[in-house]
Design an enzyme around this catalytic site. Structure first.
Site, PDB file in Angstrom:
ATOM      1  N   ASP A   1       0.817  -1.216   0.000  1.00 16.35           N
ATOM      2  CA  ASP A   1       0.000   0.000   0.000  1.00 16.35           C
ATOM      3  C   ASP A   1       0.849   1.263   0.000  1.00 16.35           C
ATOM      4  OD1 ASP A   1      -2.383  -1.374  -0.103  1.00 16.35           O
ATOM      5  OD2 ASP A   1      -2.683  -1.374   2.054  1.00 16.35           O
TER       6      ASP A   1
ATOM      7  N   ARG B   1       2.541   4.685  16.954  1.00 17.79           N
ATOM      8  CA  ARG B   1       1.934   5.616  15.998  1.00 17.79           C
ATOM      9  C   ARG B   1       2.136   7.098  16.348  1.00 17.79           C
ATOM     10  NH1 ARG B   1       3.024   1.496  13.563  1.00 17.79           N
ATOM     11  NH2 ARG B   1       1.389   0.167  12.697  1.00 17.79           N
TER      12      ARG B   1
ATOM     13  N   ASP C   1      -5.087   2.594  12.710  1.00 16.03           N
ATOM     14  CA  ASP C   1      -3.944   3.475  12.481  1.00 16.03           C
ATOM     15  C   ASP C   1      -4.314   4.762  11.761  1.00 16.03           C
ATOM     16  OD1 ASP C   1      -2.164   1.891  13.824  1.00 16.03           O
ATOM     17  OD2 ASP C   1      -1.411   0.867  12.046  1.00 16.03           O
TER      18      ASP C   1
ATOM     19  N   SER D   1      -1.492 -10.206   7.658  1.00 18.90           N
ATOM     20  CA  SER D   1      -1.011  -8.832   7.785  1.00 18.90           C
ATOM     21  C   SER D   1      -0.256  -8.747   9.102  1.00 18.90           C
ATOM     22  CB  SER D   1      -2.188  -7.851   7.771  1.00 18.90           C
ATOM     23  OG  SER D   1      -1.745  -6.541   8.034  1.00 18.90           O
TER      24      SER D   1
END
Length: 403
Positions: free
Chosen positions: A16, A97, A126, A177
């Site tokens: 991505d 994050r 996220d 993932s």
């Protein structure tokens, strides 16, 4: 029409974020894409990731070593807070994050960018964490979210990248993932989406299975100063070395595996597999030391604060006013959290077998039932009378009313 001229993209090297580079340039008219990849101790070789961004069309590819601040400024506060989202998940991914967002904004300022971007989709946590953190730190910066808006399937995303010279993933055998940093691994998707399917052993990488863990138990001691872990078995360790050592010890004994149904910020449930051996071990030891050094009312109230603190971090509100205020409370509670906790590690369990502190509130001659007992047993009768008085009055009123 171009949304921005120069954009700094949070870059992981995955499909991505790699496709984001040509997509931003070709579809949204961005003139220059600069990527930023964060080294959070995931153990990957980041030079290939840096080169991959350049090959995908980035004008600059920046790699930042954030390992030390990640542990000292984000993981250690979580240990002091005993932060467990929904009572289980120690926020290994969520804690990264706000740090990435903070550095992303700093890089944007340094290179004169007028926007930042990330490759998060519209279903995950996220996107919330990045968008909210960036808005808190730099409300003037645009936040571009191509993966949330392009509407392509996984196969279409890979095909789009191939049109602009991006190679397809080398192997499509793994359906999972995975997110990895020094605090642990998170694994989702593929067969794990069926909550009745047991996680296969292949999804784990940093913890031994119970079958493969050593048959012999191992006893260790973890020392804390003001709530921070500072030594293992008497050997002082800096924050990064502490996490590495705790990961190795706990992982070897199969400690730190989680399989949970988690409530995401966006309102859906997801099935998540986590490996967080060192972080869970340190939180457990820290909780035990607090039981020895914190007053009962502080300890009980802190448990409420811990749950709120964990929720705020999970929900992307690291830089918010409530989180900031709670930090002040937590810091004050940790002044006397000093001492050592002894644990026995064996076959997926970390069992506390000892604890000691110069700041201990445990008083042996008050707790003992032996001849050294200094507790005034005669005082108990008056205490119980006053303590139970409201209940006796309430019961008398009910009886008088025939209830």
């Amino acid at each position: 029409m171009a949304r921005a001229k120069r954009v700094v993209l949070a870059y992981s090297g995955g499909v991505d974020t790699s496709v984001c580079i040509p997509y931003l340039r070709q579809e949204w008219g961005v003139e220059e894409v600069i990527t930023f990849a964060a080294d959070l101790g995931q153990g990957d070789e980041l030079e290939p990731i840096r080169r991959k961004a350049l090959d995908a069309g980035a004008s600059q590819s920046i790699v930042g070593d954030l390992i030390e601040p990640f542990i000292a400024d984000y993981a250690f506060p979580a240990i002091r807070a005993n932060a467990l989202y929904e009572g289980r998940y120690p926020l290994s991914t969520a804690l990264a994050r706000p740090l990435i967002a903070k550095r992303l904004v700093e890089v944007a300022r340094e290179v004169g960018a007028d926007a930042v971007a990330h490759g998060c989709t519209g279903k995950g946590n996220d996107q919330v964490r990045f968008d909210v953190a960036i808005a808190s730190l730099a409300p003037d910066l645009k936040v571009l979210t191509p993966a949330r808006e392009w509407g392509m399937s996984r196969e279409e995303t890979i095909a789009y990248g191939e049109r602009y010279g991006l190679p397809a993933p080398v192997s499509k055998a793994s359906p999972y993932s995975i997110d990895l940093n020094l605090l642990g691994r998170s694994v989702e998707a593929g067969p794990l989406e069926d909550p009745m399917v047991p996680p296969p052993e292949e999804v784990f990488a940093i913890t031994a299975s119970i079958d493969q863990a050593p048959d012999a138990a191992e006893t260790i001691e973890i020392a804390f100063e003001q709530g921070n872990p500072v030594a293992i078995d008497g050997k002082p360790l800096d924050p990064v070395s502490m996490l590495r050592r705790a990961n190795a010890l706990a992982g070897r004994h199969g400690i730190g595996r989680l399989d949970m149904i988690e409530n995401r910020v966006v309102g859906i449930k997801s099935r998540e597999i986590y490996e967080t051996p060192g972080l869970l071990l340190l939180i457990q030891a820290h909780q035990e030391l607090e039981s020895l050094t914190l007053a009962a009312d502080v300890l009980r109230y802190k448990r409420q604060v811990e749950a709120t603190w964990a929720d705020l971090v999970y929900q992307g509100l690291w830089f918010g006013p409530l989180k900031h205020a709670l930090d002040g409370f937590l810091d004050r509670t940790q002044e006397d959290v000093n001492g050592t906790v002894r644990l026995k590690l064996h076959k997926g369990n970390a069992v506390v077998v000892g604890r000691g502190s110069a700041d201990s509130l445990y008083t042996p001659d008050m707790a003992t039932y032996g001849s050294d007992d200094r507790f005034d047993h005669r005082a108990a009768e008056g205490f119980i009378y006053v303590w139970g008085l409201p209940l006796r009055l309430w019961s008398a009123v009910r009886r008088a009313g025939g209830r």
